[in-house]
Design a protein around this motif. Structure first.
Motif, PDB file in Angstrom:
ATOM      1  N   LYS A 354     -42.795  97.338  70.936  1.00  0.00           N
ATOM      2  CA  LYS A 354     -41.732  96.428  70.511  1.00  0.00           C
ATOM      3  C   LYS A 354     -41.118  95.839  71.760  1.00  0.00           C
ATOM      4  O   LYS A 354     -40.959  96.543  72.752  1.00  0.00           O
ATOM      5  CB  LYS A 354     -40.612  97.198  69.784  1.00  0.00           C
ATOM      6  N   SER A 355     -40.749  94.558  71.722  1.00  0.00           N
ATOM      7  CA  SER A 355     -40.066  94.034  72.908  1.00  0.00           C
ATOM      8  C   SER A 355     -38.594  94.388  72.794  1.00  0.00           C
ATOM      9  O   SER A 355     -37.906  93.894  71.911  1.00  0.00           O
ATOM     10  CB  SER A 355     -40.243  92.530  73.067  1.00  0.00           C
ATOM     11  N   HIS A 356     -38.157  95.276  73.657  1.00  0.00           N
ATOM     12  CA  HIS A 356     -36.770  95.723  73.578  1.00  0.00           C
ATOM     13  C   HIS A 356     -35.816  94.665  74.100  1.00  0.00           C
ATOM     14  O   HIS A 356     -36.110  93.900  74.991  1.00  0.00           O
ATOM     15  CB  HIS A 356     -36.581  97.043  74.311  1.00  0.00           C
ATOM     16  N   PHE A 401     -27.436 102.284  68.585  1.00  0.00           N
ATOM     17  CA  PHE A 401     -27.622 101.131  67.696  1.00  0.00           C
ATOM     18  C   PHE A 401     -28.420 100.092  68.469  1.00  0.00           C
ATOM     19  O   PHE A 401     -28.068  99.761  69.607  1.00  0.00           O
ATOM     20  CB  PHE A 401     -26.246 100.574  67.290  1.00  0.00           C
ATOM     21  N   PRO A 402     -29.503  99.584  67.910  1.00  0.00           N
ATOM     22  CA  PRO A 402     -30.373  98.702  68.705  1.00  0.00           C
ATOM     23  C   PRO A 402     -29.762  97.330  68.940  1.00  0.00           C
ATOM     24  O   PRO A 402     -29.011  96.830  68.089  1.00  0.00           O
ATOM     25  CB  PRO A 402     -31.628  98.582  67.830  1.00  0.00           C
ATOM     26  N   GLY A 403     -30.087  96.740  70.081  1.00  0.00           N
ATOM     27  CA  GLY A 403     -29.588  95.407  70.409  1.00  0.00           C
ATOM     28  C   GLY A 403     -29.791  94.378  69.290  1.00  0.00           C
ATOM     29  O   GLY A 403     -28.871  93.636  68.957  1.00  0.00           O
ATOM     30  N   PRO A 404     -30.995  94.308  68.688  1.00  0.00           N
ATOM     31  CA  PRO A 404     -31.208  93.303  67.634  1.00  0.00           C
ATOM     32  C   PRO A 404     -30.492  93.646  66.319  1.00  0.00           C
ATOM     33  O   PRO A 404     -30.552  92.889  65.349  1.00  0.00           O
ATOM     34  CB  PRO A 404     -32.728  93.291  67.423  1.00  0.00           C
ATOM     35  N   GLY A 405     -29.835  94.806  66.286  1.00  0.00           N
ATOM     36  CA  GLY A 405     -28.960  95.142  65.159  1.00  0.00           C
ATOM     37  C   GLY A 405     -29.665  95.214  63.813  1.00  0.00           C
ATOM     38  O   GLY A 405     -30.820  95.626  63.709  1.00  0.00           O
ATOM     39  N   ALA A 407     -30.989  93.105  62.072  1.00  0.00           N
ATOM     40  CA  ALA A 407     -32.169  92.246  61.856  1.00  0.00           C
ATOM     41  C   ALA A 407     -33.426  93.087  61.700  1.00  0.00           C
ATOM     42  O   ALA A 407     -34.307  92.761  60.904  1.00  0.00           O
ATOM     43  CB  ALA A 407     -32.339  91.284  63.032  1.00  0.00           C
ATOM     44  N   ILE A 408     -33.507  94.189  62.460  1.00  0.00           N
ATOM     45  CA  ILE A 408     -34.733  95.000  62.414  1.00  0.00           C
ATOM     46  C   ILE A 408     -34.625  96.136  61.389  1.00  0.00           C
ATOM     47  O   ILE A 408     -35.470  97.004  61.313  1.00  0.00           O
ATOM     48  CB  ILE A 408     -35.112  95.528  63.819  1.00  0.00           C
ATOM     49  N   ARG A 409     -33.536  96.084  60.597  1.00  0.00           N
ATOM     50  CA  ARG A 409     -33.399  97.042  59.489  1.00  0.00           C
ATOM     51  C   ARG A 409     -33.468  96.295  58.159  1.00  0.00           C
ATOM     52  O   ARG A 409     -33.063  96.812  57.120  1.00  0.00           O
ATOM     53  CB  ARG A 409     -32.074  97.798  59.615  1.00  0.00           C
ATOM     54  N   ILE A 442     -27.589 114.780  63.890  1.00  0.00           N
ATOM     55  CA  ILE A 442     -28.593 113.733  63.683  1.00  0.00           C
ATOM     56  C   ILE A 442     -28.560 112.768  64.861  1.00  0.00           C
ATOM     57  O   ILE A 442     -27.487 112.377  65.325  1.00  0.00           O
ATOM     58  CB  ILE A 442     -28.292 113.003  62.352  1.00  0.00           C
ATOM     59  N   TRP A 443     -29.719 112.398  65.352  1.00  0.00           N
ATOM     60  CA  TRP A 443     -29.797 111.468  66.493  1.00  0.00           C
ATOM     61  C   TRP A 443     -29.405 110.065  66.055  1.00  0.00           C
ATOM     62  O   TRP A 443     -28.690 109.352  66.744  1.00  0.00           O
ATOM     63  CB  TRP A 443     -31.224 111.506  67.042  1.00  0.00           C
ATOM     64  N   GLN A 444     -29.911 109.687  64.878  1.00  0.00           N
ATOM     65  CA  GLN A 444     -29.671 108.330  64.405  1.00  0.00           C
ATOM     66  C   GLN A 444     -29.895 108.297  62.898  1.00  0.00           C
ATOM     67  O   GLN A 444     -30.845 108.912  62.407  1.00  0.00           O
ATOM     68  CB  GLN A 444     -30.672 107.405  65.078  1.00  0.00           C
ATOM     69  N   ALA A 445     -29.038 107.609  62.186  1.00  0.00           N
ATOM     70  CA  ALA A 445     -29.206 107.489  60.737  1.00  0.00           C
ATOM     71  C   ALA A 445     -28.805 106.083  60.315  1.00  0.00           C
ATOM     72  O   ALA A 445     -27.837 105.533  60.833  1.00  0.00           O
ATOM     73  CB  ALA A 445     -28.336 108.513  60.012  1.00  0.00           C
TER      74      ALA A 445
HETATM   75  P1  XMP Z   1     -38.050 102.816  68.008  1.00  0.00           P
HETATM   76  O1  XMP Z   1     -37.803 102.042  66.785  1.00  0.00           O
HETATM   77  O2  XMP Z   1     -38.839 102.078  69.043  1.00  0.00           O
HETATM   78  O3  XMP Z   1     -36.619 103.049  68.659  1.00  0.00           O
HETATM   79  O4  XMP Z   1     -38.619 104.187  67.716  1.00  0.00           O
HETATM   80  C1  XMP Z   1     -36.317 104.010  69.644  1.00  0.00           C
HETATM   81  C2  XMP Z   1     -34.836 103.921  69.934  1.00  0.00           C
HETATM   82  O5  XMP Z   1     -34.555 102.674  70.559  1.00  0.00           O
HETATM   83  C3  XMP Z   1     -33.656 101.918  69.755  1.00  0.00           C
HETATM   84  N1  XMP Z   1     -34.111 100.532  69.818  1.00  0.00           N
HETATM   85  C4  XMP Z   1     -33.552  99.597  70.607  1.00  0.00           C
HETATM   86  N2  XMP Z   1     -32.493  99.670  71.428  1.00  0.00           N
HETATM   87  N3  XMP Z   1     -32.770  97.413  71.965  1.00  0.00           N
HETATM   88  C5  XMP Z   1     -32.097  98.564  72.095  1.00  0.00           C
HETATM   89  O6  XMP Z   1     -31.098  98.576  72.819  1.00  0.00           O
HETATM   90  C6  XMP Z   1     -33.841  97.260  71.164  1.00  0.00           C
HETATM   91  O7  XMP Z   1     -34.440  96.192  71.080  1.00  0.00           O
HETATM   92  C7  XMP Z   1     -34.245  98.417  70.435  1.00  0.00           C
HETATM   93  N4  XMP Z   1     -35.245  98.657  69.545  1.00  0.00           N
HETATM   94  C8  XMP Z   1     -35.143  99.962  69.176  1.00  0.00           C
HETATM   95  C9  XMP Z   1     -33.737 102.508  68.371  1.00  0.00           C
HETATM   96  O8  XMP Z   1     -32.555 102.254  67.629  1.00  0.00           O
HETATM   97  C10 XMP Z   1     -33.969 103.959  68.692  1.00  0.00           C
HETATM   98  O9  XMP Z   1     -32.756 104.597  69.044  1.00  0.00           O
END
Ligand code: XMP
Length: 523
Positions: A354-356, A401-405, A407-409, A442-445
């Motif tokens: 994935k492009s972070h 919480f991922p940068g793209p918020g 959108a990717i959920r 939990i790490w993330q939910a």
């Molecule tokens: P994945 O989905 O790759 O996510 O298993 C691993 C961890 O990274 C977070 N994540 C991101 N964080 N920008 C961020 O800052 C991003 O584009 C991004 N994509 C995934 C995800 O929430 C998880 O904690």
């Protein structure tokens, strides 16, 4: 600025070198990891370590091209601890011998996994607190083994397959162990590091309080009276960096919080209240949701979503940063694991899964210099620093919480209607997790809103609404993860609450995929 004693870890490419640093940091010892090929005599003069640790690694010292530290590592009068490959390279360079095992084509036996070491020879300070129960469990992972000790060394511990499991040359304060004291499976390993740093004379004064003072002095020295801008996401790293820099330079710092319309319920208000009202920071709240959501209209491909958001983020940030006028520095919450240059023997670029999203590319584009006050810290140290700076625990312990918020959920097309449904469901789910006291386990939910409508029945009527998936994982670093084993009662109660309280969802599923093969996020 206080000057702390420094320990140098010379990295030979072990998978667990970072754990050595973790163990030492837990002992309040400042250390850095540097790859063996960067450690020259000039480097050693400049770094001026009080002690050196030679890490493990996959190479074989019987190979003439095997990596070696500069010989002066052993002539500076410094305590040295060699671990696994580090032990072997040390013995060989100091006049002992190493025999190749199966992996390097020799006749010796390899040894992987759990082993038990018993005491031998004279008691050793390094082993204070060891062998109280007779033997110690350790973790071995070696193909080669030492077959003859270097002059001056004596044996202090043995295991059935490693007669030289623990050796030392006390006169020179050289210690060498065949196993890995840094891993979890060597339960008493931390004690060994503690004894080593004590013997080396470390004061153990590298505390978060000391770090905070040093970091503030360094930021002031670096920035002078220039202006700094910071992209504040509300995540732990950028928040701690912002608070620290604000403490150092006050109003010279302006934070830009970009609301891309893909945040969770109440998130923008929380961040703005915390930083603008509580910390009294100059904060630009850039509500750019229209712009982002318009650009994402009709986009369904996950990579296109990520790239669109990443590109717009940079544009928008740049626009608002320009308003600040004359900023010459950009603050970033870069952490130590991102800057460690590990030795890679396999080489080759890894596949992009994935492009972070981050603000990479900005400093060059805008001609900005970087301020990165967390570059020396691990994630849990950043949390400790955040507490030291007075950030509330509820904020520091927040799930990533991922940068793209969102959108990717929200697989498939993103619409305002879907985002509203997703936000509402996510809020109920997180509330459930908190009510049951599970949040910190939990790490993330989060909830993912699926691009599927299903038929249901509520009251006496037919419904045709969205299905959603609940996700909750445990993880240490986000690189691997397992699904969280909620009870059926919890899942049932949560499903009922979401369906009753959220308009637009009539079916709830639980995602039981680990990572790998899944990823944590759905896109
Ligand atoms: P994945 O989905 O790759 O996510 O298993 C691993 C961890 O990274 C977070 N994540 C991101 N964080 N920008 C961020 O800052 C991003 O584009 C991004 N994509 C995934 C995800 O929430 C998880 O904690």
């Amino acid at each position: 600025m206080t000057q702390h004693d420094r320990l140098l870890i010379i990295d030979f490419g072990s998978q667990v070198t970072q754990l050595i640093a973790r163990r030492l940091r837990e002992l309040n010892v400042y250390c850095e990891i540097h790859p063996f090929n960067r450690v020259t005599d000039a480097f050693l003069d400049d770094f001026a370590p009080r002690a050196i640790i030679l890490s493990g690694g996959p190479a074989s010292v019987v190979n003439p091209d095997a990596p070696r530290p500069p010989p002066s590592v052993f002539t500076r009068g410094l305590p040295v601890l060699g671990i696994c490959y580090g032990q072997q390279v040390m013995m060989q360079m100091l006049g002992g011998a190493v025999e190749g095992g199966k992996i390097s084509g020799g006749g010796g036996t390899a040894e992987f996994g759990r082993a038990y070491v018993t005491a031998a020879g004279d008691p050793l300070d390094l082993l204070a607190g060891w062998f109280d129960q007779g033997r110690e469990q350790v973790w071995m992972s070696h193909g080669d083994h030492v077959s003859r000790l270097a002059p001056g060394f004596a044996v202090h511990g043995t295991s059935p397959n490693a007669p030289y499991a623990i050796t030392a040359d006390l006169a020179r304060r050289f210690y060498a162990v065949q196993f890995h004291p840094e891993v979890h499976h060597t339960p008493n390993g931390k004690r060994l590091y503690e004894n080593f740093v004590r013997a080396a004379g470390f004061a153990g004064d590298w505390t978060m309080g000391a770090y905070r003072e040093d970091a503030i002095a360094k930021i002031r020295a670096q920035v002078g009276d220039a202006k700094v801008i910071c992209a504040l996401s509300g995540g732990v790293d950028s928040s701690v960096a912002a608070v620290l820099i604000h403490e150092a330079i006050g109003d010279q710092l302006t934070c830009v919080f970009v609301d891309h319309g893909l945040l969770r319920q109440g998130e923008a208000e929380q961040v703005v209240t915390m930083f603008r009202d509580h910390y009294n920071m100059a904060l630009i709240h850039a509500d750019e949701s229209e712009r982002f959501l318009t650009a994402l209209d009709g986009v369904t491909d996950p990579e296109v979503k990520r790239k669109t958001i990443g590109r717009l983020f940079i544009d928008v940030f740049q626009k608002h940063a320009t308003e600040v006028g004359g900023a010459t520095f950009l603050a970033q919450g870069t952490l130590y694991p991102d800057v460690i240059e590990s030795v890679s023997f396999s080489g080759g670029p890894s596949v992009t899964i994935k492009s972070h999203h981050n603000v990479g590319g900005l400093p060059e584009k805008m001609g900005l210099k970087l301020v990165e006050p967390l570059r020396e810290l691990f994630k849990d140290e950043v949390r400790a620093l955040g507490r030291e700076l007075g950030l509330p625990d509820s904020f520091i312990g927040r799930h990533p919480f991922p940068g793209p918020g969102l959108a990717i959920r929200c697989p498939g097309e993103i619409t305002r209607e879907k985002l509203a449904i997703l936000r509402a469901a996510d809020a109920v789910y997180i509330d459930q997790i908190r009510r049951h006291g599970l949040y910190d386990e939990i790490w993330q939910a989060f909830v993912a809103l699926l691009p599927v409508r299903t038929v249901g029945v509520m009251g006496d009527g037919r419904t045709y609404d969205y299905a959603c998936a609940l996700r909750a994982v445990t993880s240490v670093d986000g690189m691997t993860a397992d699904y969280y084993p909620f009870t059926h009662e919890f899942l049932g109660e949560t499903a009922t609450r979401i369906i009753n309280e959220v308009n637009g969802i009539n079916r709830v599923t639980y995602d039981i995929t680990s990572k790998p093969p899944g990823t944590i996020e759905w896109e």
